[in-house]
Design an enzyme around this catalytic site. Structure first.
Site, PDB file in Angstrom:
ATOM      1  N   HIS A 140       4.799 -51.807  82.753  1.00  0.00           N
ATOM      2  CA  HIS A 140       5.239 -52.923  81.915  1.00  0.00           C
ATOM      3  C   HIS A 140       6.756 -53.128  82.026  1.00  0.00           C
ATOM      4  CE1 HIS A 140       5.180 -55.839  78.733  1.00  0.00           C
ATOM      5  NE2 HIS A 140       6.130 -55.176  78.090  1.00  0.00           N
TER       6      HIS A 140
ATOM      7  N   CYS B 106      15.223 -63.407  73.093  1.00  0.00           N
ATOM      8  CA  CYS B 106      14.558 -64.424  72.285  1.00  0.00           C
ATOM      9  C   CYS B 106      13.054 -64.455  72.550  1.00  0.00           C
ATOM     10  CB  CYS B 106      15.190 -65.789  72.505  1.00  0.00           C
ATOM     11  SG  CYS B 106      15.379 -66.204  74.228  1.00  0.00           S
TER      12      CYS B 106
END
Lengths: 281, 433
Positions: free
Chosen positions: B94, B45
């Site tokens: 990342h 989400c």
């Protein structure tokens, strides 16, 4: 000589065990606790050796002067803590108990050593049983006292929303209260047995069960106070703060009856009196 | 081969855009793209990440961005404002940070690692990963685990309801068997009650001004509703009281609790007051064995813990950096793999050829003896090429590596296989492991 060597080695281990527990409390590394606990066990074993050696040398329990009484008391506290650890697995308690018993043994080492022949009235198993039970009881009450201090600290932190360093490290209120509860419940029978065997011993040694000696009176007061506390806990349901304050008060009275009467108040439990009686010459 | 990571998260893109991009067939699309050799996509989400290994970075980037544009209904120029593009080690870093929950909205939240593991499992089951992504993801999991165990980033509660639970545990030790009284049927109190139930709380009793709401909410917890007048009775039984009514006055007053301690046999009582204006008179906190926390108290606990996590995050970044460096070293070893493989292939083909040539002379030998001759040849050959291989490996990460690789090719007259083919080869090998 062997006795003082064992004594010093035990102190040495206790000091490092205390340091280990304190550093563990700060750093929260389990390894440090394990080292501390290992040192404590070593110190305890050496201390036990010292006491056995003293027993053999004197022919009775080595508790006739303040130096050896305090050292024996310190041994009892360590014993009780080790047993408690296996029951409750509470690591933080070590950081309170071990420094406390180390402190006691350090104080004891400052008193002079007395040697000499021991009068036959002290060479009876009743003295050993009397002192042994009383001291184990006192040690349990000492732990109850330390748990009460922990309780009041944690209660203060939670109430006042102060999330200090100790708040995180102290266990929950319920856990501390349980420790306090069990120390009292276990300690009381020992104190009772200690007083009864003391009376029996007095009958054998002095021909009287009870002579209203100051220590006897103070012990009775202590016994009654603890009886009230335990009654309140079990019957009325005292818990937490009140119980903690009361067990601190009880322990203060206990300390007076234990150390005060040995040093400052006249009576046959007074160390000087014991010396006069010719216990240690 | 390059690693490319294109994505967006809660910081770079609004939720309206993120939800449009949550698509099930992204992985299919990626792997069908010619230039993309390995792919993995992560949709939660809070983020959408496409991680690919490509031979042609430009093609791959264009393909991914145009896919994003199509789903998001935005032009290329616009979409660039919402996405980030990381290449090679930046991409590695990342991914490691995401897995370690350093890039999450709530730093240190534990769900993200599970989500990445699911995404990886999905990619593995569709066979879209290969040597590089397999290794990258395993290292990411390893890094996340290391961060979790070596720093306090996941410790202590950072949400109000978890902070309340942590406090309750500091009072009661365990919550199993405890009774909760819920006064007011708000969303927040329901959430906190749910957390408490998951911690083993025995009973949740609900009191509400409008009785129907109490009935409704208590049926969700499988408990029973009570009327407002019954509250004093339940204050004797309860261990934890959560209040969240809209009342303008105190619902729980100090007088109500004065004689209660004896009836409760001094059991601790924990008030969690999440209502504004407050439902519990603040003086209640002064009573023995009663603890009161209002919403501000809980928020400040959560905020304090959050600051602690931020501190721990600094340590975590260092761990990530270490792991990125390790991964860099591993990537560099990949450069020498083709040379080593062709060196080995060459020796093996020489052995086979030579044994075939000598077949007539060896025909009298028993199968065991033949096998022994073969093993002998092979071990001599392997011993011979062993030192050159060790030498090449020792040059990994040095600028001189390429010179040595060229030199090795010339020295042994190696004809390298097609890079792609070789790649398939090593991918196959990795998967077999």
């Amino acid at each position: 000589m062997l006795g003082s060597l064992l004594f010093k080695v035990a102190i040495f281990f206790y000091v490092f065990a205390s340091a280990g527990f304190i550093v563990f409390t700060i750093k929260q590394e389990k390894r440090l606790f394990n080292i501390g606990f290992f040192l404590l066990i070593l110190g305890f074993l050496v201390h036990t050796g010292f006491l056995i050696y003293g027993y053999c040398l004197l022919g009775t329990a080595p508790v006739l002067d303040l130096r050896s009484s305090l050292s024996f008391f310190s041994w009892c506290i360590v014993l009780v803590y080790i047993l408690f650890f296996f029951k409750f697995k509470l690591r933080i308690l070590g950081a309170f108990v071990t420094p406390f018993s180390t402190f006691l043994i350090l104080i004891s080492s400052m008193f002079p050593i007395c040697f000499g022949p021991v009068k036959p009235i002290f060479k009876t198993v009743w003295l050993t049983v009397h002192v042994g039970t009383i001291f184990i009881g006192n040690a349990l009450f000492a732990i109850a006292f330390l748990a009460a201090v922990m309780y009041l600290l944690q209660d203060y932190y939670i109430k006042n929303k102060k999330f200090s360093f100790l708040y995180e490290r102290l266990p929950s209120l319920t856990t501390i209260d349980t420790i306090n509860h069990y120390s009292l419940i276990y300690g009381f029978p020992f104190l009772t047995a200690g007083i009864i065997t003391g009376a029996i011993y007095a009958q054998i040694a002095f021909g009287k069960y009870w002579q209203w000696d100051p220590k006897e009176v103070w012990s009775l007061v202590t016994w009654i106070l603890y009886a009230i506390l335990i009654h309140e806990r079990l019957a009325v349901g005292w818990k937490g703060r009140k119980a903690a304050i009361m067990s601190i008060l009880c322990f203060v009275v206990l300390s007076i009856s234990f150390i005060g009467t040995s040093l400052f108040i006249e009576g046959y439990h007074n160390i000087k009196q014991i010396e006069r009686l010719g216990a240690i010459g | 081969m390059r690693i490319l990571n294109i994505g967006m998260n809660h910081k770079t893109a609004p939720v309206e855009l993120r939800e449009k991009l949550t698509s099930d067939d992204m992985l299919d699309y990626l792997i069908k793209t010619e230039s993309i050799k390995e792919a993995l996509c992560l949709c939660t989400c809070n983020r959408i990440e496409a991680v690919v290994v490509t031979e042609n970075e430009d093609d791959a980037r264009k393909a991914i961005i145009s896919y994003f544009c199509r789903l998001g209904g935005l032009s290329q120029d616009r979409i660039l404002n919402f996405i980030y593009i990381f290449k090679d080690l930046d991409a590695v870093r990342h991914i490691f940070r995401v897995a370690s929950s350093l890039d999450s909205m709530v730093i240190g939240e534990p769900q993200i690692l599970g989500q990445i593991k699911d995404a990886y499992a999905e990619a593995v089951s569709r066979k879209t990963t290969g040597v590089i992504l397999n290794s990258l993801m395993h290292k990411a999991f390893h890094t996340a685990k290391k961060v979790r165990t070596e720093t306090g980033i996941c410790e202590s509660a950072v949400s109000v309801s978890y902070a309340a639970i942590e406090l309750a545990k500091k009072i009661f030790d365990t919550l199993s068997g405890k009774k909760v009284l819920l006064i007011g049927a708000g969303e927040m109190s329901e959430l906190t009650a749910r957390h408490l139930i998951s911690q083993g709380v025995k009973e949740v009793v609900v009191a509400n001004r409008t009785f129907e709401k109490a009935v409704e909410l208590s049926s969700k917890f499988g408990s029973h509703p009570i009327s407002f007048d019954e509250i004093p009775i339940y204050l004797i039984e309860a261990d934890i009281v959560i209040t969240s009514t809209a009342s303008r006055h105190y619902i729980i007053k100090r007088e109500m609790l004065k004689g209660i301690s004896r009836k409760r046999r001094n059991r601790p009582l924990f008030f969690i007051d999440i209502a504004v204006p407050r439902d519990v008179e603040p003086d209640v906190n002064k009573l023995d064995n009663i603890y009161l926390y209002d919403i501000d108290d809980l928020k400040s606990v959560a905020e304090m813990n959050m600051n602690q996590r931020r501190q721990e995050a600094i340590k975590a970044e260092r761990i990530v950096e270490e792991e990125v460096l390790k991964f860099k070293r591993w990537l560099e070893t990949l450069d020498i793999v083709p040379v080593i493989i062709s060196l080995k292939n060459k020796t093996h083909s020489i052995i086979e050829k030579e044994i075939k040539r000598s077949e007539s002379k060896l025909k009298d030998l028993s199968p065991e003896q033949k096998e022994a001759v073969f093993v002998l040849c092979r071990s001599i050959a392997e011993k011979l090429i062993n030192d050159p291989i060790i030498f090449l490996k020792s040059k990994v990460g040095r600028s001189s590596l390429n010179t040595y690789l060229d030199f090795t090719r010339k020295l042994f007259n190696l004809e390298e296989q097609e890079k792609g083919e070789l790649y398939e080869d090593s991918r196959h090998k990795f998967n077999n492991k």
